[in-house]
Design a protein around this motif. Structure first.
Motif, mmCIF file in Angstrom:
data_model
loop_
_atom_site.group_PDB
_atom_site.id
_atom_site.type_symbol
_atom_site.label_atom_id
_atom_site.label_comp_id
_atom_site.label_asym_id
_atom_site.label_seq_id
_atom_site.Cartn_x
_atom_site.Cartn_y
_atom_site.Cartn_z
ATOM 1 N N GLU A 11 0.834 -1.208 0.000
ATOM 2 C CA GLU A 11 0.000 0.000 0.000
ATOM 3 C C GLU A 11 0.871 1.261 0.000
ATOM 4 N N HIS A 12 1.994 1.205 0.708
ATOM 5 C CA HIS A 12 2.889 2.360 0.739
ATOM 6 C C HIS A 12 3.540 2.580 -0.628
ATOM 7 N N ASP A 13 3.900 1.486 -1.288
ATOM 8 C CA ASP A 13 4.477 1.615 -2.633
ATOM 9 C C ASP A 13 3.460 2.197 -3.614
ATOM 10 N N MET A 14 2.218 1.751 -3.515
ATOM 11 C CA MET A 14 1.166 2.286 -4.395
ATOM 12 C C MET A 14 0.898 3.755 -4.086
ATOM 13 N N LEU A 15 0.912 4.102 -2.804
ATOM 14 C CA LEU A 15 0.728 5.499 -2.415
ATOM 15 C C LEU A 15 1.836 6.357 -3.018
ATOM 16 N N ARG A 16 3.080 5.893 -2.913
ATOM 17 C CA ARG A 16 4.204 6.650 -3.462
ATOM 18 C C ARG A 16 4.009 6.900 -4.961
ATOM 19 N N GLU A 17 3.591 5.876 -5.689
ATOM 20 C CA GLU A 17 3.371 6.021 -7.127
ATOM 21 C C GLU A 17 2.279 7.045 -7.417
ATOM 22 N N THR A 18 1.213 6.999 -6.638
ATOM 23 C CA THR A 18 0.085 7.911 -6.847
ATOM 24 C C THR A 18 0.475 9.351 -6.553
ATOM 25 N N VAL A 19 1.147 9.557 -5.424
ATOM 26 C CA VAL A 19 1.554 10.918 -5.060
ATOM 27 C C VAL A 19 2.600 11.441 -6.040
ATOM 28 N N ARG A 20 3.508 10.570 -6.458
ATOM 29 C CA ARG A 20 4.538 10.995 -7.417
ATOM 30 C C ARG A 20 3.900 11.445 -8.731
#
Length: 96
Positions: A11-20
């Motif tokens: 979930e943290h990796d997906m969040l990073r991709e979304t925010v990036r």
């Protein structure tokens, strides 16, 4: 050396991709102008609010995303990657 126990959750990796992606699309193009004009980045603020990234740490029962500390840091870090000044929006909300 690998320490899977300390690896970020998926979930943290997906969040990073979304925010990036948001930062690259909505924040980075306005970063220089905000600094040059010494103005609050209102369009960045609106984009962060629309994506619910302006104060992700607020518990769900109070209308926030209820993100943990690592997720909050990821949001701040990715926004700072695009614009250091704009990263103060989620960072200062966390201080409150």
């Amino acid at each position: 050396m690998s320490f899977p126990l300390y690896a970020p959750a998926e979930e943290h990796d997906m969040l990073r991709e979304t925010v990036r992606a948001l930062a690259d699309e909505k924040i980075a193009p306005q970063a220089a102008a905000a600094d040059e004009n010494e103005e609050f980045p209102w369009e960045v603020y609106k984009a962060l609010v629309a994506a619910d990234f302006h104060a992700v740490h607020i518990p769900e029962q109070f209308g926030g995303a209820g993100a943990d500390a690592l997720a909050t840091v990821i949001v701040i870090e990715e926004v700072a990657r695009a614009c250091a000044s704009s990263s103060l929006i989620p960072a200062v909300n966390k201080l409150g």
